[in-house]
Enzyme design. Structure first.
Site, short mmCIF file in Angstrom:
data_model
loop_
_atom_site.label_atom_id
_atom_site.label_comp_id
_atom_site.label_asym_id
_atom_site.label_seq_id
_atom_site.Cartn_x
_atom_site.Cartn_y
_atom_site.Cartn_z
N ASP A 430 0.86 -1.18 0.00
CA ASP A 430 0.00 0.00 0.00
C ASP A 430 0.90 1.23 0.00
O ASP A 430 1.61 1.48 0.98
CB ASP A 430 -0.91 -0.03 1.23
N HIS A 431 0.86 1.99 -1.08
CA HIS A 431 1.76 3.14 -1.21
C HIS A 431 1.41 4.25 -0.22
O HIS A 431 2.20 5.20 -0.05
CB HIS A 431 1.73 3.68 -2.64
#
Length: 460
Positions: A430-431
């Site tokens: 998850d950036h």
């Protein structure tokens, strides 16, 4: 004679519906307290629903295959004036709520044994002690009660009740009924003689794939769009619906990025071969990978996290300790059993727990707790022959690490070309919780451990 309607009980874990797999009783049958009346499938597992009432079945509310909602009518029972239709323990002084038990098989406190049925479902069952502590002990059943009602282990079939064989899940009993197999005639091949799905299929001379997965259609059924005959249509319900919902939610909500790295695991495979050759138990590649992942998460806690959305915005929550999930293929579809506080386990202990949970998943006996609460997931899709993949993050976690199959590949060793055992590690993250630096650092650490396992394990 009074009529009492029993609603589908709270199944726990936030579940609000279940698919009716089969009825274990028919209208007109006389049932006893604790007798299984139906098999239902939730998003977590397949379970039997016991009746808290005794009496004569008047109405079955629902058709097989129908999705039933919690707290909606399940069965109506007619009871005589002897009070047989009262739920066990409901009116007894000191008896506690049916929703105060959380795990099937919890023992009934001694002071309430005459008040509760002792048979419980997640979120539904008999009473517990006042201080909230549960004691594991054998349930004492008075002889008079045993004569008056069939025990929980008796099959709910017409005629004289018989001792029910131990089976791995309600689905095994359902399969036996569909195939016309008398399950009491089978010899189980599972642990302690447990009857497995394969035992039923072997009895009918079938194969693993002979059980119908959905509703078969005749050749006359034609798809209006393609013009092709429809071979089969399967409703998306139960566990399959839960899988689809979670994966869709992950793709919708998580801005994921993917990084990958090849790793030379020749030394790891040599070490496993040496352990086997010395007569020791050798942890699986997945167990070693899990051990290195846990160490990597301690160095890069950004990935052992999730995003929490509140009225004030989004919050990144990081965790002390690792609840490690691993993807497991089962007859019901992809499941992710969770090993809680995995940081406390050695590679050998991880190997044993992963194997236990995988077997429970295939048998359909995983509890809700064993399928929830993960903080990071590993996925060995190499066992299916895949070189690599882009795994979908198990929402609401922040990352998932996958490993492909191990192959002989040309590899540079000390400046010379050699044939080595190489695999590809892929990290989807998850950036929002971290940037490429942390993700790449974590992946490189795990890959380095896989390439030099003896050195890595010496530091763990």
């Amino acid at each position: 004679m009074s009529m009492t309607t029993f609603n589908l009980p709270d199944l726990g874990e936030g579940l609000t519906e279940a698919v009716l797999l089969s009825w274990l009783v028919a209208e007109g049958d006389t049932i006893a307290v604790d007798q299984p009346i139906a098999e239902v499938e939730t998003a977590k597992s397949a379970i039997e629903v016991p009746s808290p009432y005794a009496g004569v079945v008047q109405t079955l509310h629902g058709e097989v295959g129908e999705t039933l909602e919690v707290d909606k009518p399940l069965i109506t029972v007619a009871a005589g004036n002897d009070g047989a239709g009262s739920p066990a323990g409901e009116d007894a002084p000191g008896a506690l709520s049916y929703r105060e038990e959380e795990r099937a098989g919890t023992a009934v406190p001694e002071e309430n044994q005459s008040q509760g049925s002792g048979n419980v479902l997640i979120g539904y069952g008999t009473s517990e002690s006042a201080n909230g502590r549960r004691r594991r002990r054998k349930r004492q059943v008075p002889a008079s009660a045993a004569q008056a009602a069939p025990a929980k282990t008796l099959l709910a079939t017409p005629g004289a009740p018989a001792q029910a064989p131990r089976v791995s899940s309600p689905l095994v009993r359902k399969l036996a009924r569909e195939q016309g197999v008398e399950i009491s005639s089978l010899t189980g091949t599972g642990p302690s003689g447990l009857i497995m799905r394969s035992d039923v299929l072997a009895a009918v001379g079938g194969a693993e794939g002979t059980q119908p997965a959905g509703t078969a259609s005749s050749a006359a059924d034609t798809d209006s769009v393609t013009g092709l005959a429809i071979r089969e249509q399967t409703p998306v319900t139960g566990i399959r619906k839960a899988i689809a919902t979670k994966l869709s939610q992950s793709r919708r909500e998580i801005p994921e990025a993917t990084v990958w790295q090849d790793a030379d695991v020749t030394q790891l495979l040599d070490m496993r071969a040496q352990l086997k050759g010395s007569g020791q138990e050798a942890p699986s590649v997945l167990a070693f990978l899990s051990r290195f992942v846990i160490a990597g998460l301690q160095k890069h806690p950004e990935l052992n996290a999730r995003i929490d959305s509140t009225e004030g915005g989004e919050t990144i929550t990081q965790f002390e300790g690792v609840n490690l999930g691993f993807a497991a293929q089962t007859p019901k579809g992809l499941m992710v059993p969770v090993l809680r506080h995995a940081e406390q386990y050695s590679a050998r202990a991880l190997h044993a727990e992963i194997r236990r949970l995988a077997e429970a998943g295939r048998a359909g006996s995983l509890s809700g707790k064993e399928l929830t609460g993960g903080t990071f997931t590993v996925n060995n899709y190499g066992v299916f022959g895949s070189d690599g993949a882009t795994p979908i993050i198990n929402h609401p976690e922040a990352a998932i690490l996958g490993i492909g199959r191990i192959m002989d590949r040309p590899w540079a060793v000390n400046g010379e070309l050699a044939v080595r055992k190489v695999t590809t590690l892929t990290l989807a993250f998850d950036h929002r919780v971290c940037d490429g630096g942390a993700a790449g650092g974590f992946l490189n650490y795990v890959a380095t451990c896989m390439e030099n396992p003896a050195t890595a394990l010496a530091d763990l």
